[in-house]
Design a protein around this motif. Structure first.
Motif, mmCIF file in Angstrom:
data_model
loop_
_atom_site.group_PDB
_atom_site.id
_atom_site.type_symbol
_atom_site.label_atom_id
_atom_site.label_comp_id
_atom_site.label_asym_id
_atom_site.label_seq_id
_atom_site.Cartn_x
_atom_site.Cartn_y
_atom_site.Cartn_z
ATOM 1 N N LEU A 1 67.150 -29.039 -61.980
ATOM 2 C CA LEU A 1 67.309 -27.999 -63.001
ATOM 3 C C LEU A 1 68.786 -27.695 -63.246
ATOM 4 C CD1 LEU A 1 64.499 -25.513 -61.920
ATOM 5 C CD2 LEU A 1 64.488 -26.985 -63.938
ATOM 6 N N ALA A 2 69.548 -27.665 -62.157
ATOM 7 C CA ALA A 2 70.992 -27.412 -62.303
ATOM 8 C C ALA A 2 71.661 -28.533 -63.087
ATOM 9 C CB ALA A 2 71.629 -27.272 -60.919
ATOM 10 N N ALA A 3 71.233 -29.768 -62.829
ATOM 11 C CA ALA A 3 71.811 -30.913 -63.552
ATOM 12 C C ALA A 3 71.495 -30.819 -65.042
ATOM 13 C CB ALA A 3 71.273 -32.212 -62.974
ATOM 14 N N CYS A 4 70.285 -30.358 -65.374
ATOM 15 C CA CYS A 4 69.936 -30.168 -66.786
ATOM 16 C C CYS A 4 70.827 -29.109 -67.429
ATOM 17 C CB CYS A 4 68.470 -29.755 -66.917
ATOM 18 S SG CYS A 4 67.270 -31.064 -66.584
ATOM 19 N N GLU A 5 71.028 -28.025 -66.708
ATOM 20 C CA GLU A 5 71.841 -26.932 -67.250
ATOM 21 C C GLU A 5 73.295 -27.367 -67.433
ATOM 22 O OE1 GLU A 5 72.947 -22.246 -66.293
ATOM 23 O OE2 GLU A 5 71.487 -23.315 -65.068
ATOM 24 N N ILE A 6 73.828 -28.077 -66.438
ATOM 25 C CA ILE A 6 75.225 -28.516 -66.495
ATOM 26 C C ILE A 6 75.469 -29.445 -67.677
ATOM 27 C CG2 ILE A 6 76.942 -29.944 -65.309
ATOM 28 C CD1 ILE A 6 75.719 -28.858 -62.670
ATOM 29 N N THR A 7 74.512 -30.343 -67.927
ATOM 30 C CA THR A 7 74.717 -31.390 -68.938
ATOM 31 C C THR A 7 74.138 -31.040 -70.301
ATOM 32 O OG1 THR A 7 72.659 -32.488 -68.251
ATOM 33 C CG2 THR A 7 74.713 -33.189 -67.167
ATOM 34 N N GLY A 8 73.302 -30.000 -70.354
ATOM 35 C CA GLY A 8 72.675 -29.649 -71.625
ATOM 36 C C GLY A 8 71.500 -30.533 -72.002
ATOM 37 N N ALA A 9 70.905 -31.210 -71.024
ATOM 38 C CA ALA A 9 69.730 -32.031 -71.299
ATOM 39 C C ALA A 9 68.570 -31.146 -71.751
ATOM 40 C CB ALA A 9 69.339 -32.819 -70.052
ATOM 41 N N ASP A 10 67.787 -31.633 -72.710
ATOM 42 C CA ASP A 10 66.655 -30.849 -73.186
ATOM 43 C C ASP A 10 65.312 -31.449 -72.791
ATOM 44 O OD1 ASP A 10 67.101 -32.990 -74.901
ATOM 45 O OD2 ASP A 10 66.439 -31.931 -76.696
ATOM 46 N N ALA A 11 65.321 -32.583 -72.098
ATOM 47 C CA ALA A 11 64.084 -33.212 -71.651
ATOM 48 C C ALA A 11 64.345 -33.976 -70.365
ATOM 49 C CB ALA A 11 63.531 -34.148 -72.724
ATOM 50 N N VAL A 12 63.275 -34.197 -69.600
ATOM 51 C CA VAL A 12 63.366 -34.923 -68.328
ATOM 52 C C VAL A 12 62.320 -36.016 -68.317
ATOM 53 C CG1 VAL A 12 63.090 -34.766 -65.819
ATOM 54 C CG2 VAL A 12 64.220 -32.914 -67.076
ATOM 55 N N HIS A 13 62.757 -37.231 -68.025
ATOM 56 C CA HIS A 13 61.823 -38.337 -67.822
ATOM 57 C C HIS A 13 61.731 -38.591 -66.324
ATOM 58 C CE1 HIS A 13 59.640 -42.035 -67.972
ATOM 59 N NE2 HIS A 13 59.651 -42.060 -69.302
ATOM 60 N N PRO A 14 60.514 -38.487 -65.733
ATOM 61 C CA PRO A 14 60.409 -38.614 -64.278
ATOM 62 C C PRO A 14 60.225 -40.029 -63.761
ATOM 63 C CG PRO A 14 58.285 -38.024 -65.171
ATOM 64 C CD PRO A 14 59.233 -38.111 -66.352
ATOM 65 N N GLY A 15 60.056 -41.027 -64.658
ATOM 66 C CA GLY A 15 59.811 -42.385 -64.191
ATOM 67 C C GLY A 15 58.474 -42.484 -63.496
ATOM 68 N N TYR A 16 58.438 -43.230 -62.373
ATOM 69 C CA TYR A 16 57.228 -43.255 -61.545
ATOM 70 C C TYR A 16 57.623 -42.875 -60.118
ATOM 71 C CZ TYR A 16 58.927 -48.059 -60.600
ATOM 72 O OH TYR A 16 59.698 -49.165 -60.290
ATOM 73 N N GLY A 17 56.654 -42.459 -59.313
ATOM 74 C CA GLY A 17 56.978 -41.966 -57.979
ATOM 75 C C GLY A 17 57.677 -40.620 -58.059
ATOM 76 N N PHE A 18 58.277 -40.192 -56.938
ATOM 77 C CA PHE A 18 58.992 -38.913 -56.871
ATOM 78 C C PHE A 18 58.182 -37.782 -57.517
ATOM 79 C CE2 PHE A 18 62.890 -41.781 -56.544
ATOM 80 C CZ PHE A 18 62.959 -41.665 -55.175
ATOM 81 N N LEU A 19 58.683 -37.190 -58.606
ATOM 82 C CA LEU A 19 58.043 -36.016 -59.205
ATOM 83 C C LEU A 19 57.211 -36.333 -60.449
ATOM 84 C CD1 LEU A 19 61.097 -33.618 -58.826
ATOM 85 C CD2 LEU A 19 58.936 -33.452 -57.560
ATOM 86 N N SER A 20 56.925 -37.616 -60.653
ATOM 87 C CA SER A 20 56.276 -38.021 -61.904
ATOM 88 C C SER A 20 54.866 -37.492 -62.056
ATOM 89 C CB SER A 20 56.266 -39.547 -62.022
ATOM 90 O OG SER A 20 55.510 -40.134 -60.973
ATOM 91 N N GLU A 21 54.176 -37.201 -60.953
ATOM 92 C CA GLU A 21 52.811 -36.679 -61.024
ATOM 93 C C GLU A 21 52.720 -35.318 -60.322
ATOM 94 O OE1 GLU A 21 49.671 -40.157 -61.271
ATOM 95 O OE2 GLU A 21 51.094 -40.582 -59.671
ATOM 96 N N ASN A 22 53.792 -34.554 -60.462
ATOM 97 C CA ASN A 22 53.854 -33.214 -59.877
ATOM 98 C C ASN A 22 53.663 -32.185 -60.989
ATOM 99 O OD1 ASN A 22 55.009 -30.667 -58.902
ATOM 100 N ND2 ASN A 22 55.706 -31.838 -57.136
ATOM 101 N N ALA A 23 52.457 -31.618 -61.035
ATOM 102 C CA ALA A 23 52.137 -30.677 -62.114
ATOM 103 C C ALA A 23 53.036 -29.450 -62.077
ATOM 104 C CB ALA A 23 50.668 -30.266 -62.012
#
Length: 450
Positions: free
Chosen positions: A67-89
């Motif tokens: 979330l901090a990285a989104c705020e720092i860079t001004g990203a408006d969307a996140v792509h989770p790929g697969y694994g990690f947080l990709s299936e974390n509701a």
């Protein structure tokens, strides 16, 4: 369309997402642990942010850092790929709470399909055929025995929150059931923090068939054929191909439309894969993955549709790329997962790649983030890259794969290349006559050399 996408992943899938973003003209943010500072996706992204030390829990699973990285860079969307947080509701919900778009399904569908018991109930309700088994979790050995006797042995005990073969045990007789239940519960608790298990009929020699779907979230869904993922070791896929050598065009159309119709009713958003066991002409639902799959390039090669690019488009409110009638299966494709592992014991082999030469030529694709001099870290999965080949026919595809495997050079670490070079010359593989247990029997025979 999104202005800037943060890619919450690493390795080849992070690079794959980055390429799709660039083709859409979207700025990219790479996040990385300290171990991945020299990763290819970090080098190629428009911006990069270090989100923590090597352990995944402190970096790629660190939601506040993302979330901090989104705020720092001004990203408006996140792509989770697969694994990690990709299936974390919960991750999807947290992003929404911070006015950030999650490039994936609705949280309710992630949660629904993440619980294997609830997923099976949902599939049954939507008209998708399921494996005979318990209606829900079993709470006692006596209840399990009663259900098992009704279904008939052998029985498969599965973790409700499971995946990847963890918390999964076979009981061939009534005498085996108590131990299988205890072991599965212990493994499930350790792996997922949840010891709930359920029962399914164990199929002796099924194939693993999965249907790729794409939905617009408004009731529009298409399917893009199937992939056959039956070559597995300890329930982990290593070789995927499409279309399946076991299915006819009529069977493909029937099961594909069954799945697509179910996803239309759910108003499913994004890419997803509905997975089945297939035996004696019957399909049995086992799970749904609500994310992009490792093996998605197989479908891309035989349909010409960029799944990651379309995943981003529909997440931004776009329309589906085609009508169902326009989807045509063109030729045959096979993917081999080349891992930095011993080809006999599958022991991980992290280290520095001293020489690297990917194969090329007509119909050959490499999805990889490694390069000569790259150090494969010991903290994550051992994937070197995915070799995908395409041919007009399965026979042409196999010959092209044989040639590509012989061309590929990865020195400095052990890899599974020798295994694939042996498999592509096996009569059963050439004939397409294999099932989900075939590879285990083959490896037990000891024919593969390091």
């Amino acid at each position: 369309m999104f202005d800037k996408i943060l890619i919450a992943n690493r390795g080849e899938i992070a690079l794959r997402v980055l390429r799709a973003c660039k083709e859409l003209g979207i700025a990219t943010v790479a996040v990385h642990s300290t171990a991945d500072a020299d990763a290819m996706h970090v080098r190629l992204a428009d911006e990069s942010v270090c989100i923590g030390p090597p352990p995944s829990k402190d970096s790629y699973l660190n939601i506040p850092a993302l979330l901090a990285a989104c705020e720092i860079t001004g990203a408006d969307a996140v792509h989770p790929g697969y694994g990690f947080l990709s299936e974390n509701a919960r991750f999807a919900e947290i992003l929404a709470d911070h006015n950030l778009h999650f490039i994936g399904p609705k949280a309710e569908h992630i949660r629904m399909m993440g619980d294997k018991i609830e997923a099976k109930k949902t599939a049954k309700r939507l008209g998708i055929p399921v494996v005979p088994g318990s209606e829900g979790g079993v709470t006692s050995d006596d209840e399990a025995m009663a259900i098992a006797r009704e279904i008939g042995f052998p029985i498969l005990v599965k973790a409700a929150a499971g995946g990847g073969g963890r918390g999964m045990k076979v009981a061939r007789t009534a005498d085996d059931l108590a131990l299988a239940l205890a072991t599965a519960r212990t493994e499930a608790k350790a792996a997922f923090g949840d010891d709930a298990v359920y029962l399914e009929k164990y199929l002796e020699q099924p194939r693993h068939i999965e249907i790729q779907i794409l939905g617009d979230g408004r009731g529009g869904t298409i399917h893009l054929g199937e992939r056959d993922c039956s070559l597995q070791r300890r329930h982990q896929k290593i070789w995927e191909e499409g279309p399946s050598p076991a299915l006819s065009a009529a069977q493909r159309a029937k099961i594909g439309e069954t799945v697509a119709a179910a996803m239309r009713e759910l108003q499913y958003l994004g890419v997803g894969t509905v997975e089945f066991l297939y035996e004696d002409g019957e399909f049995y639902f086992i799970e749904m993955n609500t994310r992009i799959q490792v093996e998605h390039p197989v479908t891309e090669m035989i349909t010409g549709i960029d799944l990651v690019l379309e995943q981003i488009r529909v997440a931004a409110g776009g329309d589906l790329p085609a009508r169902q009638a326009d989807i045509v299966i063109n030729g045959h494709a096979i993917e081999c997962r080349i891992n930095a592992e011993n080809p006999v014991t599958f022991r991980p082999s992290p280290g520095k790649i001293l020489h690297y030469h990917p194969p090329g030529g007509m119909g050959v694709r490499i999805d990889s983030a490694v390069y000569q001099g790259y150090v494969i870290p010991p903290y994550y999965d051992s994937l070197v890259g995915k070799l995908i080949v395409h041919g007009k026919t399965r026979a042409e595809c196999l010959m092209r794969l044989r040639r590509a495997l012989d061309e590929m050079v990865v020195d400095g670490v052990e890899t599974t290349l020798p295994l694939f070079r042996a498999l592509v010359r096996e009569a059963a593989i050439i004939d397409g006559d294999y099932h989900i247990h075939w590879l285990e029997h083959y490896l037990a025979a000891g024919d593969v050399k390091s």
